[in-house]
Design an enzyme around this catalytic site. Structure first.
Site, PDB file in Angstrom:
ATOM      1  N   SER A 207       0.788  -1.228   0.000  1.00 51.85           N
ATOM      2  CA  SER A 207       0.000   0.000   0.000  1.00 51.85           C
ATOM      3  C   SER A 207       0.819   1.276   0.000  1.00 51.85           C
ATOM      4  O   SER A 207       0.316   2.336  -0.332  1.00 51.85           O
ATOM      5  CB  SER A 207      -0.944   0.005   1.194  1.00 51.85           C
ATOM      6  OG  SER A 207      -0.202   0.045   2.389  1.00 51.85           O
ATOM      7  N   HIS A 235      -5.362  -4.690  -0.887  1.00 52.57           N
ATOM      8  CA  HIS A 235      -5.280  -3.652  -1.923  1.00 52.57           C
ATOM      9  C   HIS A 235      -5.326  -4.276  -3.316  1.00 52.57           C
ATOM     10  O   HIS A 235      -4.687  -3.775  -4.250  1.00 52.57           O
ATOM     11  CB  HIS A 235      -4.018  -2.809  -1.723  1.00 52.57           C
ATOM     12  CG  HIS A 235      -4.053  -2.054  -0.438  1.00 52.57           C
ATOM     13  ND1 HIS A 235      -4.747  -0.870  -0.278  1.00 52.57           N
ATOM     14  CD2 HIS A 235      -3.539  -2.355   0.784  1.00 52.57           C
ATOM     15  CE1 HIS A 235      -4.621  -0.455   0.974  1.00 52.57           C
ATOM     16  NE2 HIS A 235      -3.908  -1.341   1.640  1.00 52.57           N
ATOM     17  N   LYS A 266     -12.403  -2.081   2.187  1.00 54.82           N
ATOM     18  CA  LYS A 266     -11.783  -1.185   1.194  1.00 54.82           C
ATOM     19  C   LYS A 266     -12.636  -1.234  -0.086  1.00 54.82           C
ATOM     20  O   LYS A 266     -13.693  -0.607  -0.117  1.00 54.82           O
ATOM     21  CB  LYS A 266     -10.322  -1.578   0.956  1.00 54.82           C
ATOM     22  CG  LYS A 266      -9.470  -1.461   2.243  1.00 54.82           C
ATOM     23  CD  LYS A 266      -8.000  -1.561   1.962  1.00 54.82           C
ATOM     24  CE  LYS A 266      -7.165  -1.842   3.212  1.00 54.82           C
ATOM     25  NZ  LYS A 266      -7.243  -0.859   4.276  1.00 54.82           N
TER      26      LYS A 266
HETATM   27  N1  PLP Z   1      -3.694  -5.720   5.391  1.00 56.19           N
HETATM   28  C1  PLP Z   1      -3.370  -4.655   4.624  1.00 56.19           C
HETATM   29  C2  PLP Z   1      -2.359  -4.814   3.539  1.00 56.19           C
HETATM   30  C3  PLP Z   1      -3.991  -3.408   4.850  1.00 56.19           C
HETATM   31  O1  PLP Z   1      -3.678  -2.351   4.111  1.00 56.19           O
HETATM   32  C4  PLP Z   1      -4.944  -3.312   5.897  1.00 56.19           C
HETATM   33  C5  PLP Z   1      -5.617  -2.024   6.201  1.00 56.19           C
HETATM   34  O2  PLP Z   1      -5.059  -0.973   6.219  1.00 56.19           O
HETATM   35  C6  PLP Z   1      -5.234  -4.443   6.652  1.00 56.19           C
HETATM   36  C7  PLP Z   1      -4.592  -5.629   6.383  1.00 56.19           C
HETATM   37  C8  PLP Z   1      -6.262  -4.396   7.746  1.00 56.19           C
HETATM   38  O3  PLP Z   1      -7.532  -4.398   7.149  1.00 56.19           O
HETATM   39  P1  PLP Z   1      -8.826  -4.048   8.021  1.00 56.19           P
HETATM   40  O4  PLP Z   1      -9.026  -2.574   7.877  1.00 56.19           O
HETATM   41  O5  PLP Z   1      -9.920  -4.861   7.415  1.00 56.19           O
HETATM   42  O6  PLP Z   1      -8.519  -4.456   9.413  1.00 56.19           O
END
Ligand code: PLP
Length: 420
Positions: A207, A235, A266
């Protein structure tokens, strides 16, 4: 009754009083320590402030200071405020109530939870799926349930914090390989041959850089060294690959990736929630052993309704994902033509690379003054000397929104010396 009313008049109604500070030496000592820690964060320039939005999530937001065009949400497909997604949430709320007041295995499983799990597994072409309150929870719950001290996990050094934390919780042998460095992964896989089972864990798309893990090469190495592959698709789910299935579809390795964790918070409607999808015995084991699943409340029906409708929309047509891809292409090519360096390739995360932390911060501030909401990132969130402004494109941005963003970047870049 009159006595209670009189007491409330004197003290304030329950729940409406001024905050009460805890008394005692320990509480005072804690307060001093916290205040000094907060001061340190401010002093280091890493304080994260929150802008308050008074409208729905979308390309145009209302803040206290006025309207802005939003380029910093993970609302890649624009489904967060899609009318059908909202209607599905309202219907689920009315039919199934506000929530379950229970974890799944006690009395917290409704038909919509089972339907959504089945739909997620079908979407990813996997055997089964399990829901969590977030992908953070899915990542926190999988490694400990799956891996023992006899096993090994090999993790990309730039993996998301939730993968790092999930790995911390497990007792497996831990190897960290250099970001997307296949030579280093191979060296670590050789070293890990002594263990019973090897699991390679990587973000599908990272990200901060908008770059995509070299999954083909990872899967080849995993095959050579008898390892399993886990990807976090937060993502990627919903928009990468010809049918939006994610990085494994994009790179043609859907049958080689064993486990996928992803988010409903997301692209898939943006409400909340996460999941693991993969082999049925693994999902069955997670239902028995995964602590964030066992000891946390069921996903609320309205949230389930949003995600379920988002998946329906994506399985009907990939027009929304294609529209986002076209807008991403428009932004990336216009910014490159203007003289900026955009990291990554074809991903809606478009980091505008600036190098200097102060430059990223003043430019982001100046963009906001021009009505464009973008965020600057600098060390320690990204490596030193690699400060950037991250722009995220959504299917619901208009071409005009994109052009206004590029125009503002060009003006601000010239003003601050980032462009000739
Ligand atoms: N994994 C990645 C790569 C993320 O970007 C995020 C959120 O920012 C998460 C996990 C966590 O996701 P959640 O918002 O569903 O807890």
């Amino acid at each position: 009754m009159w006595r209670a009313a009189a007491v409330w008049a004197l003290r304030g109604a329950p729940g409406a009083g001024a905050p009460r500070a805890a008394s005692g030496a320990a509480a005072a000592q804690l307060r001093r320590r916290l205040e000094s820690e907060l001061e340190e964060i401010r002093g280091a320039g890493t304080w994260k402030s929150e802008r308050v939005i008074s409208s729905r999530q979308g390309p145009h937001l209302q803040l206290a200071g006025g309207g802005i065009i939003n380029f910093c949400a993970n609302n890649y497909l624009g489904l967060s405020s899609h009318p059908e997604v909202i209607r599905a949430a309202v219907e689920a709320l009315e039919k199934f109530g506000a929530g379950l007041s229970s974890v799944r295995f006690i009395c917290g499983t409704q038909s919509i939870h089972k339907d959504l799990e089945e739909k997620i597994a079908r979407f990813h072409q996997r055997e089964d799926a399990i829901l969590y309150a977030s992908c953070f929870d899915a990542n926190a719950g999988i490694f400990e349930a799956l891996l023992t001290p006899e096993d090994a996990v090999l993790s990309d050094e730039l993996n998301h914090a939730s993968i790092i934390d999930g790995i911390r919780l497990c007792k497996a042998n831990k190897y960290r390989y250099k970001h997307m460095d296949m030579q280093d992964l191979e060296a670590k896989l050789k070293e890990a041959q002594k263990h019973r089972l090897r699991l390679v864990a990587t973000d599908g798309a990272f990200s901060m850089d908008g770059d995509i893990a070299p999954l083909r090469e990872i899967c080849q190495l995993a095959h050579k060294y008898d390892a399993l592959v886990f990807i976090d698709e937060c993502h990627a789910t919903g928009f990468l690959g010809p049918n939006g299935r994610g990085t494994d579809e994009l790179l043609g390795v859907m049958d080689k990736v064993t486990i996928i964790n992803s988010t409903l918070g997301k692209a898939l409607g943006g409400a909340a929630g996460g999941y693991t999808t993969g082999p049925k015995p693994l999902i069955d084991l997670l239902r028995q052993r995964s602590r964030p699943y066992l000891f946390s409340n069921s996903l609320p029906p309205a949230v389930v309704g949003c995600a379920s409708k988002a998946l329906d929309l994506l399985m009907e047509s990939n027009a929304i994902a294609q529209s986002m891809a076209a807008k991403t292409q428009r932004f990336r090519s216009k910014m490159t033509a203007a003289g900026f360096t955009i990291s990554g390739k074809d991903h809606p995360i478009c980091p505008v690379m600036l190098g200097d932390a102060r430059l990223a911060s003043v430019m982001a501030e100046d963009m906001l003054n021009r009505g464009i909401y973008v965020i600057g990132f600098s060390y320690p969130v990204v490596p030193k000397g690699k400060a950037r402004i991250r722009v995220q494109i959504s299917a619901v941005h208009s071409d005009e929104d994109i052009d206004r963003c590029v125009e503002a970047f060009t003006q601000v870049g010239q003003k601050h010396g980032a462009l000739p």
